[in-house]
Design an enzyme around this catalytic site. Structure first.
Site, short mmCIF file in Angstrom:
data_model
loop_
_atom_site.label_atom_id
_atom_site.label_comp_id
_atom_site.label_asym_id
_atom_site.label_seq_id
_atom_site.Cartn_x
_atom_site.Cartn_y
_atom_site.Cartn_z
CE1 TYR A 1 -3.58 2.64 0.90
CE2 TYR A 1 -1.76 3.56 2.19
CZ TYR A 1 -2.98 3.82 1.55
OH TYR A 1 -3.52 4.91 1.49
CD GLU B 1 -5.82 5.06 -1.29
OE1 GLU B 1 -6.81 5.06 -2.08
OE2 GLU B 1 -6.03 5.02 0.01
#
Ligand code: ADP
Ligand code: MG
Length: 395
Positions: free
Chosen positions: A117, A205
């Site tokens: 992530y 992101e």
């Protein structure tokens, strides 16, 4: 401003951040062609909407169909696309009304050795951007934060310097990378942080950020939000705006120079100044009501802007009463009342209107209100106004 994954990946590529090869498709034929053009045995067909969670999301019209699918042939790509294009995708981030898919992105299917992530946001406390990473790629970061916060690592960086190479290596080691992958990460992380700075992002992101079988980092997903207040210096981003993804009333408000955010309640608010708008909303809630919107007409509100503000508020069918709360500082109260009365005539009111005025020229303004003969409830102070507007709904 949010943009689509395929647009974010185009910008990533231009900034030297590795992404898979992909082709955007606006029709089913485009999808077939894209599969063939990519030339691989495996491709991914991805719904393009301004929301995440597409891989697990399903379509209202086709409950078995997912929003992101792996396909092994042009026919399979075409069939899946047929169930996606034009249909409504519901994900954890869209709300139950979902979002219509009008564009697909066909991408080469990559071999995934590891899923990580990556997120970059502004940390308000330290007033600088922070790179956030975790070994738990593909999972919602909120979930990781709640259940295993120790798996989240952070690195703050300076906007003038960017992420320094040693910081990138520190991150790579903390994520358990070795050899060639550390060098790939050093390049990847410094470039993506520079991308964040150069484009005045409020969020970038990448979930998942993958390590390929060859030990290289590649952005498999891309979610980018730009700071609206900085868009004026990024004219190149203008074409990326997709108005069909935005709340129509918010688009109108933006064009009129108003800050407007639609909310779920039934009391419309028209306020000058963001701080006053916040406290107005707080007081409405304190007295048992629910605001229908945040609306700041700004310090220099003109008759036109106030009229447009009323139009936007009253067009919301949830609105059952309106509270106008004005503090005349530089802006004089009588000017606001003039605008308000003009707007009242132009727009027409079908719900109770409560007005609270304070500040410069307030006496004159109150006289104008009283003399207008219009059905307007006046309030002495903010608490009084909040009580009165909530009261109109209980009667
Ligand atoms: P979302 O976050 O909206 O669900 P993603 O772009 O993250 O969408 O895709 C969902 C999942 O699909 C990813 O976690 C990944 O496992 C897989 N995936 C996406 N793109 C590719 C690709 N190019 N190659 C292989 N797998 C992919
Ligand atoms: Mg994702």
């Amino acid at each position: 401003m949010k943009i689509h994954e395929y647009q974010a990946k185009q910008l990533f590529r231009e900034a030297g951040v590795p992404v898979p090869r992909g082709i955007v498709a606006h029709s089913l034929d485009d999808v077939t062609q894209a599969f063939q053009q990519l030339g691989g045995a495996l491709a991914v067909v991805k719904s393009q909407i301004h929301a995440g969670g597409r891989g697990k999301g399903t379509f209202k019209e086709q409950p078995e169909q997912r929003g992101v699918v792996l396909v092994k042939s042009a026919d399979e790509a075409h069939e899946n696309a047929g169930r996606m294009m034009g249909n409504t995708l519901v994900t954890i981030q869209t709300g139950e009304e979902g979002k219509q898919v009008n564009t697909l992105f066909v991408e080469e299917g990559l071999e995934i050795a590891r899923e990580l992530y990556l997120g970059i946001v502004i940390d308000r406390e330290s007033s600088c951007p922070v790179l956030i990473m975790s070994t738990e790629g593909g999972m919602e970061i909120e979930e990781v934060a709640e259940h295993s916060p120790e798996k989240i690592i952070r690195e703050y960086f300076d906007v003038a310097l960017g992420l320094l190479p040693y910081q990138a290596r520190k991150m790579a080691f903390a994520l358990g990378m070795e050899g060639k992958t550390v060098r790939s990460a050093e390049k990847f992380l410094t470039k993506v942080c520079q991308f964040f700075i150069d484009n005045d992002c409020s969020m970038t992101e990448i979930n998942p950020l993958i390590v390929t079988g060859d030990g290289e980092l590649v952005a498999l997903d891309a979610k980018v939000t730009f700071d609206d207040n900085a868009l004026f210096r990024h004219k190149n981003l203008e074409p990326f705006r997709d108005l069909s993804e935005e709340e129509p009333a918010e688009v109108k408000a933006q064009d009129a120079g108003l800050s407007y955010v639609k909310l779920d309640g039934n009391i419309g608010c028209l306020v000058n100044g963001a701080g006053l708008a916040m406290s107005t909303m707080d007081l409405i809630k304190l007295h048992g009501g629910e605001p229908a919107n945040f609306l700041d007409v700004g310090g220099g509100a003109t008759v036109d802007a106030v009229t447009e503000a009323f139009r936007i508020i009253l067009a919301d069918e949830n609105v059952k009463a309106v509270l106008v709360n004005i503090f005349g500082g530089i802006m004089k109260c009588d000017v606001i009342v003039e605008a308000l009365l003009t707007a009242y005539d132009k727009v027409g009111f079908h719900v109770p209107l409560v007005v609270r005025l304070e500040g410069t020229n307030v006496e004159k303004a109150r006289e104008m209100l009283a003399a207008s003969g219009k059905d307007i409830i006046t309030a002495e102070n903010l608490t009084d106004a909040a009580k009165k507007v909530v009261g109109t709904l209980q009667g």
